[in-house]
Design an enzyme around this catalytic site. Structure first.
Site, PDB file in Angstrom:
ATOM      1  N   GLU A  98      30.574  41.079  41.325  1.00 35.78           N
ATOM      2  CA  GLU A  98      32.279  40.924  40.613  1.00 35.78           C
ATOM      3  C   GLU A  98      32.099  40.841  39.118  1.00 35.78           C
ATOM      4  O   GLU A  98      31.118  40.356  38.593  1.00 35.78           O
ATOM      5  CB  GLU A  98      32.892  39.908  41.578  1.00 35.78           C
ATOM      6  CG  GLU A  98      32.786  39.930  42.953  1.00 35.78           C
ATOM      7  CD  GLU A  98      33.699  40.955  43.486  1.00 35.78           C
ATOM      8  OE1 GLU A  98      33.868  42.131  42.901  1.00 35.78           O
ATOM      9  OE2 GLU A  98      34.322  40.751  44.623  1.00 35.78           O
ATOM     10  N   ASN A 139      37.459  47.196  41.241  1.00 31.87           N
ATOM     11  CA  ASN A 139      37.304  46.433  39.958  1.00 31.87           C
ATOM     12  C   ASN A 139      35.896  46.587  39.310  1.00 31.87           C
ATOM     13  O   ASN A 139      35.575  45.943  38.190  1.00 31.87           O
ATOM     14  CB  ASN A 139      37.479  45.007  40.212  1.00 31.87           C
ATOM     15  CG  ASN A 139      36.245  44.503  41.255  1.00 31.87           C
ATOM     16  OD1 ASN A 139      35.379  45.074  41.550  1.00 31.87           O
ATOM     17  ND2 ASN A 139      36.435  43.446  41.766  1.00 31.87           N
TER      18      ASN A 139
END
Ligand code: F6R
Length: 242
Positions: free
Chosen positions: A143, A136
């Site tokens: 993140e 990702n």
């Protein structure tokens, strides 16, 4: 940005190890920012070989790891501290006093993150930071998010990261849900960064990180702005970037 296009994973490992070795030869007490995961394993093997051959010496080297799971002690087999010990530190002559990894068992993870950030600053910052990339686009455990988080901090792992990392655990339920990670600013302040990427499953992340818009939704994209970024990737990871 410089890109080393390597034939395969072994080529990536060799190139990454050469760059780290060169850093140590130029500055024996360099501060090395280190990563865990599958990607750096081969590079650590090559570094151990170079150490055994007497080419490099870790006695003055200092290290700071990118991240550690919250809730795992340094002795837990799944901790990043154990990973580093098994793959590198126990096989070279690093002084244990010079090895730094966030404490995943700290009672107050926020305070531990602040301590770790201050420690990196006190060491004079990171000379060479090794990074892998998540599917990702995460670097460290930063993140995808609405903004780039600056300094070392506790982070909730996304479902996709838990899914990707469960291969190291008996089941997905055992993967910790949080980690302490260097922040984007901590990483970006490193004087030199190596981004190591291998395999077709990373091709999309590589392309989005290096060609796409700079956005906290693709954390690695910030690296496009770094003044000394070295990308070491194999042909499989570069398939979409050509
Ligand atoms: C590891 C880390 C992560 C990994 C990334 C890629 O310390 O911070 O960002 O670099 O998840 O992991 P692998 O190499 O296992 O694909």
């Amino acid at each position: 940005m410089r890109i080393y296009r390597e034939k395969d994973y072994d080529g990536v490992s060799r190139r990454v190890a050469y760059i780290i070795a060169a850093q140590l030869l130029l500055k024996p007490d360099a501060v090395l920012g280190l990563a865990t995961g599958s990607t750096p394993v081969g590079a650590y093997e090559r570094l151990v070989e170079m150490y055994q051959a007497g080419i490099i010496d870790f006695s003055k080297a200092r290290s700071v790891n990118l991240d550690e799971y919250i809730g795992l002690s340094g002795h837990d087999p799944q901790s990043y501290a154990t990973f580093m010990h098994e793959n590198l530190f126990s096989k070279v002559n690093m002084d244990p006093a010079n090895i730094n990894i966030p404490n995943g068992m700290a009672a107050d993870p926020k305070a531990e993150a602040s301590r770790y950030e201050a420690l990196i600053q006190d060491m004079g910052g990171i000379d060479l930071q090794l990074l892998g990339i998540g599917l990702n686009g995460h670097i460290g455990f930063n993140e995808p998010a609405d903004r780039f988080l600056d300094h070392t901090h506790p982070e909730h792992l996304t479902e996709s990261t838990i899914e990707a990392n469960k291969r190291f655990f008996a089941s997905g339920d055992e993967v910790p849900k949080m980690a302490i990670t260097m922040g984007i600013r901590t990483i970006f302040d490193a004087r030199r960064i190596i981004l190591a990427i291998s395999g077709t499953n990373k091709a999309e992340a590589l392309n989005a990180a290096l060609r796409g818009p700079i956005s906290p939704q693709m954390p690695a994209s910030i690296l496009q702005l770094h003044h000394d970024l070295i990308v070491v990737a194999d042909e499989a990871a570069l398939t979409l970037y050509l």
